[in-house]
Design a protein around this motif. Structure first.
Motif, short mmCIF file in Angstrom:
data_model
loop_
_atom_site.label_atom_id
_atom_site.label_comp_id
_atom_site.label_asym_id
_atom_site.label_seq_id
_atom_site.Cartn_x
_atom_site.Cartn_y
_atom_site.Cartn_z
N ARG A 1 -15.43 -10.61 9.14
CA ARG A 1 -15.48 -11.60 8.07
C ARG A 1 -14.71 -11.10 6.87
NH1 ARG A 1 -20.61 -10.48 4.29
NH2 ARG A 1 -19.15 -11.54 2.96
N SER A 2 -14.50 -12.00 5.92
CA SER A 2 -13.88 -11.62 4.66
C SER A 2 -14.96 -11.37 3.62
CB SER A 2 -12.95 -12.74 4.18
OG SER A 2 -11.89 -12.90 5.07
N TYR A 3 -14.62 -10.61 2.61
CA TYR A 3 -15.54 -10.26 1.53
C TYR A 3 -14.89 -10.54 0.19
CZ TYR A 3 -17.93 -7.13 4.90
OH TYR A 3 -18.59 -6.59 5.97
N SER A 4 -15.66 -11.04 -0.75
CA SER A 4 -15.18 -10.98 -2.13
C SER A 4 -15.22 -9.51 -2.53
CB SER A 4 -16.07 -11.81 -3.06
OG SER A 4 -17.35 -11.20 -3.20
N ARG A 5 -14.52 -9.15 -3.57
CA ARG A 5 -14.53 -7.74 -3.98
C ARG A 5 -15.95 -7.25 -4.28
NH1 ARG A 5 -10.11 -4.50 -6.03
NH2 ARG A 5 -10.99 -2.58 -6.79
N SER B 1 -11.22 -17.01 1.19
CA SER B 1 -12.56 -16.48 1.43
C SER B 1 -12.69 -15.02 1.01
CB SER B 1 -12.94 -16.66 2.90
OG SER B 1 -11.99 -16.05 3.73
N GLY B 2 -11.60 -14.40 0.54
CA GLY B 2 -11.69 -13.05 0.03
C GLY B 2 -10.81 -12.07 0.77
N LEU B 3 -11.24 -10.81 0.78
CA LEU B 3 -10.50 -9.73 1.42
C LEU B 3 -10.94 -9.59 2.87
CD1 LEU B 3 -10.89 -7.02 -1.36
CD2 LEU B 3 -8.83 -8.32 -0.85
N GLY B 4 -9.97 -9.52 3.75
CA GLY B 4 -10.23 -9.29 5.15
C GLY B 4 -9.28 -8.20 5.62
N MET B 5 -9.31 -7.92 6.90
CA MET B 5 -8.36 -6.94 7.41
C MET B 5 -8.10 -7.18 8.88
SD MET B 5 -10.24 -4.20 9.13
CE MET B 5 -8.72 -3.37 9.16
N ASN B 6 -6.94 -6.72 9.30
CA ASN B 6 -6.53 -6.82 10.68
C ASN B 6 -6.92 -5.50 11.36
OD1 ASN B 6 -5.21 -6.80 13.12
ND2 ASN B 6 -3.29 -7.60 12.32
N PHE C 1 -5.27 -4.93 3.59
CA PHE C 1 -6.14 -6.10 3.53
C PHE C 1 -5.34 -7.38 3.63
CE2 PHE C 1 -9.20 -3.52 0.71
CZ PHE C 1 -9.91 -3.10 1.81
N THR C 2 -5.95 -8.38 4.19
CA THR C 2 -5.42 -9.73 4.11
C THR C 2 -6.23 -10.43 3.02
OG1 THR C 2 -6.95 -10.50 5.81
CG2 THR C 2 -4.77 -9.81 6.54
N THR C 3 -5.58 -11.26 2.25
CA THR C 3 -6.26 -11.98 1.17
C THR C 3 -6.19 -13.46 1.47
OG1 THR C 3 -5.55 -10.26 -0.36
CG2 THR C 3 -6.38 -12.29 -1.32
N SER C 4 -7.33 -14.11 1.39
CA SER C 4 -7.38 -15.55 1.61
C SER C 4 -8.36 -16.15 0.62
CB SER C 4 -7.84 -15.85 3.04
OG SER C 4 -9.20 -15.47 3.20
#
Length: 81
Positions: free
Chosen positions: A19-23, A68-73, A63-66
C-alpha cells in the motif's frame, strides 16, 4: 548502543504492506515496527532518523508518489544486506 536497521527493511515493510503511505503514516509505521528510538543506515549513510531515511530514499528515486501517498516498487530493493 542505539539500534540501527538497514533502510532496506523499511522498503521491505512497505512492499509487504502493498500500500501507499502518507508521510506521517509512514513515520508512524516505522515507529510501530522498529521502535521510537531506531536509527537507520544505508549503503552510504548512518544514524538516519525515520524522516531523514524517507528523504534519502525519496532522493534516490526509491519511492513512487501518487495521490494516495508514498509507495515503492519491490524491484527497487537492493538484494544485499
Amino acid at each position: 548502543t542505539m539500534n540501527s536497521v538497514h533502510g532496506h527493511e523499511v522498503m521491505r515493510m512497505m512492499a509487504e504492506a502493498g500500500r501507499s503511505y502518507s508521510r506521517p503514516e509512514l513515520v508512524q509505521a516505522i515507529h510501530d515496527r522498529f521502535g521510537a528510538d531506531v536509527r537507520f543506515h544505508t549503503c552510504s549513510s548512518e544514524q538516519l532518523t525515520p524522516d531523514e531515511l524517507i528523504d534519502f530514499l525519496e532522493s534516490r528515486g526509491k519511492f513512487t508518489t501518487s495521490s494516495s501517498g508514498l509507495g515503492m516498487n519491490p524491484a527497487d530493493i537492493c538484494q544485499h544486506d
